[in-house]
Design an enzyme around this catalytic site. Sequence first.
Site, mmCIF file in Angstrom:
data_model
loop_
_atom_site.group_PDB
_atom_site.id
_atom_site.type_symbol
_atom_site.label_atom_id
_atom_site.label_comp_id
_atom_site.label_asym_id
_atom_site.label_seq_id
_atom_site.Cartn_x
_atom_site.Cartn_y
_atom_site.Cartn_z
ATOM 1 N N LYS A 122 44.500 55.212 26.919
ATOM 2 C CA LYS A 122 43.948 55.690 25.895
ATOM 3 C C LYS A 122 44.188 54.974 24.723
ATOM 4 O O LYS A 122 43.181 54.892 23.595
ATOM 5 C CB LYS A 122 44.282 57.189 25.571
ATOM 6 C CG LYS A 122 44.191 58.053 26.855
ATOM 7 C CD LYS A 122 44.651 59.341 26.492
ATOM 8 C CE LYS A 122 46.212 59.583 26.604
ATOM 9 N NZ LYS A 122 46.591 59.231 27.724
ATOM 10 N N GLU A 130 37.272 53.499 32.229
ATOM 11 C CA GLU A 130 36.704 54.857 32.464
ATOM 12 C C GLU A 130 37.911 55.520 32.803
ATOM 13 O O GLU A 130 37.562 56.834 32.431
ATOM 14 C CB GLU A 130 36.015 54.335 33.916
ATOM 15 C CG GLU A 130 35.364 55.606 34.308
ATOM 16 C CD GLU A 130 34.237 56.364 33.495
ATOM 17 O OE1 GLU A 130 33.154 55.686 33.327
ATOM 18 O OE2 GLU A 130 34.641 57.334 33.046
ATOM 19 N N GLY A 139 56.927 68.248 36.820
ATOM 20 C CA GLY A 139 56.697 66.737 36.387
ATOM 21 C C GLY A 139 55.417 66.549 35.716
ATOM 22 O O GLY A 139 54.987 65.344 35.178
ATOM 23 N N ASP A 178 47.076 64.622 22.668
ATOM 24 C CA ASP A 178 46.272 63.698 23.885
ATOM 25 C C ASP A 178 44.748 64.220 23.925
ATOM 26 O O ASP A 178 44.031 63.578 24.122
ATOM 27 C CB ASP A 178 47.115 64.237 25.141
ATOM 28 C CG ASP A 178 46.417 63.816 26.318
ATOM 29 O OD1 ASP A 178 46.497 62.471 26.604
ATOM 30 O OD2 ASP A 178 45.785 64.569 27.099
ATOM 31 N N LYS A 217 41.490 61.687 23.487
ATOM 32 C CA LYS A 217 40.267 61.830 24.419
ATOM 33 C C LYS A 217 38.985 62.091 23.935
ATOM 34 O O LYS A 217 38.071 61.607 24.045
ATOM 35 C CB LYS A 217 40.915 62.545 25.616
ATOM 36 C CG LYS A 217 41.938 61.769 26.409
ATOM 37 C CD LYS A 217 42.407 63.097 27.451
ATOM 38 C CE LYS A 217 43.386 62.199 28.426
ATOM 39 N NZ LYS A 217 44.092 63.204 29.073
HETATM 40 N N1 LIG Z 1 49.478 58.844 35.608
HETATM 41 C C1 LIG Z 1 48.221 59.223 35.515
HETATM 42 O O1 LIG Z 1 47.763 59.799 36.426
HETATM 43 C C2 LIG Z 1 47.444 58.711 34.286
HETATM 44 C C3 LIG Z 1 46.244 59.055 34.138
HETATM 45 C C4 LIG Z 1 45.349 58.710 33.256
HETATM 46 C C5 LIG Z 1 45.839 57.569 32.437
HETATM 47 N N2 LIG Z 1 47.044 57.280 32.720
HETATM 48 C C6 LIG Z 1 47.804 56.069 31.607
HETATM 49 O O2 LIG Z 1 48.031 54.823 32.423
HETATM 50 C C7 LIG Z 1 48.883 54.261 31.700
HETATM 51 C C8 LIG Z 1 50.344 54.069 32.721
HETATM 52 O O3 LIG Z 1 50.502 55.547 33.291
HETATM 53 P P1 LIG Z 1 51.684 55.412 34.610
HETATM 54 O O4 LIG Z 1 51.643 56.850 34.862
HETATM 55 O O5 LIG Z 1 51.544 54.485 35.450
HETATM 56 O O6 LIG Z 1 52.979 55.281 33.606
HETATM 57 P P2 LIG Z 1 54.466 54.631 34.373
HETATM 58 O O7 LIG Z 1 54.583 55.210 35.405
HETATM 59 O O8 LIG Z 1 55.311 54.764 33.090
HETATM 60 O O9 LIG Z 1 54.227 53.040 34.390
HETATM 61 C C9 LIG Z 1 54.056 52.198 33.200
HETATM 62 C C10 LIG Z 1 54.133 50.775 33.567
HETATM 63 O O10 LIG Z 1 54.204 50.065 32.608
HETATM 64 C C11 LIG Z 1 55.366 49.148 32.340
HETATM 65 N N3 LIG Z 1 55.647 48.630 31.148
HETATM 66 C C12 LIG Z 1 56.043 49.238 30.121
HETATM 67 N N4 LIG Z 1 55.874 48.517 28.966
HETATM 68 C C13 LIG Z 1 55.390 47.137 29.355
HETATM 69 C C14 LIG Z 1 54.934 46.230 28.706
HETATM 70 N N5 LIG Z 1 55.336 45.851 27.257
HETATM 71 N N6 LIG Z 1 54.367 44.916 29.613
HETATM 72 C C15 LIG Z 1 54.310 45.418 30.582
HETATM 73 N N7 LIG Z 1 54.487 46.319 31.269
HETATM 74 C C16 LIG Z 1 55.203 47.473 30.657
HETATM 75 C C17 LIG Z 1 56.466 49.783 33.181
HETATM 76 O O11 LIG Z 1 57.391 48.765 33.587
HETATM 77 P P3 LIG Z 1 58.874 49.310 33.990
HETATM 78 O O12 LIG Z 1 58.608 50.689 34.788
HETATM 79 O O13 LIG Z 1 59.326 48.347 34.669
HETATM 80 O O14 LIG Z 1 59.836 49.516 32.654
HETATM 81 C C18 LIG Z 1 55.574 50.299 34.181
HETATM 82 O O15 LIG Z 1 55.463 49.499 35.419
HETATM 83 C C19 LIG Z 1 49.436 55.283 30.643
HETATM 84 O O16 LIG Z 1 48.648 54.488 29.358
HETATM 85 C C20 LIG Z 1 48.825 56.474 30.942
HETATM 86 O O17 LIG Z 1 48.323 57.336 29.838
HETATM 87 C C21 LIG Z 1 48.034 57.844 33.659
#
Ligand SMILES: NC(=O)c1ccc[n+]([C@@H]2O[C@H](COP(=O)([O-])OP(=O)(O)OC[C@H]3O[C@@H](n4cnc5c(N)ncnc54)[C@H](OP(=O)(O)O)[C@@H]3O)[C@@H](O)[C@H]2O)c1
Length: 358
Positions: A127, A151, A209, A223, A227
Amino acid sequence: MQLRVALLGFGHVGRALAELLLAKGATLRDQHGIIVRVVGISTGSHGHAIDSDGISLRAAIDTVRHNMRLDSLHRGRQLANTGDFLAECPANLIFESIPTSPSNGEPALTYARHILSGATHLVTANKGPVAFGFHELNALAAEKGVGFFFESSVMDGAPVLAVGREGLPATQVNRVQGIFNSTTNYMLTRMEEDDLEFDEALAAAQSIGIAETDPSLDVDGWDSAIKTAILANVIMGADLRPADVDRRGIRDVTREDVRSDRAAGKKLRLLCEAIRAEDGSVTARVAPRHIPAADPLAGIRGTTSIVDFETDVLSRLTIVEHDPGPKTTAYGMLADMINIARGRHLPGYSRLEPHQTV
Ligand SMILES: NC(=O)c1ccc[n+]([C@@H]2O[C@H](COP(=O)([O-])OP(=O)(O)OC[C@H]3O[C@@H](n4cnc5c(N)ncnc54)[C@H](OP(=O)(O)O)[C@@H]3O)[C@@H](O)[C@H]2O)c1
């Protein structure tokens, strides 16, 4: 068409996208003519990998699942950080899914500027860059002739932005309202159906979680405000920052509030709303609202989300997304990639010149 892609972020969403790319490889090739080669993956604490001949997604998933570093899959000079990765990565499309700061969209906003300045397509689930840099990044992408698609930043894989931008040609969207935050909606549902106090509902959300240890981003409405600003800017042509959204979260909601709504045939929901005034200006607000039980917005339970468009032609158009999560988020990113391959970002896609014939 061959696409060289990289994944910036390989957490829940990045790995779900990797699984989807593996599962949909034949569909992408046979139905869309797209062959995807993954040439880079970057993480925060699990290292970085670049290989212009292609990285095995299965090997990358297994490596991170075993909490090992991706460097073992890297070919080339040593990469110290994400800046190095972006400078070296030979991708022509980057999928970004890293965490973001709700106060300024960093570091993803800076990465987005860098990626688009280098004429590389950008697909993000984040976002932050959209809420804080939509107009700037959109203009940069147009100048460089590349796609900037996001999206999944609102309602995960549901094509909410696509419908608002492309599915309603020649209409004016006068109001967008909805429930965009899963955590608070889950809490309100538990308070209503299980007669819980606020703290009990928060603990329940944390235990499965979906709420962070510090839940303020969700319960104080940030949040939702982020959005709402994205929808107002992208679909209604506004230029709002999250701080411009009149915002009240659910922190003060009590079990008594929920009980009295139930007795009055209403339901308390954290409603997000962007409204166009007579003079065309757009304002936005987020607040707990008492919604008549018969309204579709009141029927949204748990982690389900909903958006409702009011336009000058279609009075009310509603989209509901059930069971969102990393897999549906990854799907939104996959769809963005297909839309870029189709050329949806190119000027001729959305606007014909008067002399053109079809
Ligand atoms: N989870 C959902 O269902 C969902 C839904 C809509 C949007 N989103 C958005 O999608 C994004 C990711 O969500 P997620 O749930 O996948 O989070 P996550 O599980 O915490 O994963 C984040 C990833 O980003 C990496 N990272 C952190 N800082 C970084 C940097 N400076 N350079 C490169 N990589 C970096 C982390 O690496 P390490 O773990 O190795 O530190 C990890 O691989 C967020 O912005 C979230 O708001 C998520």
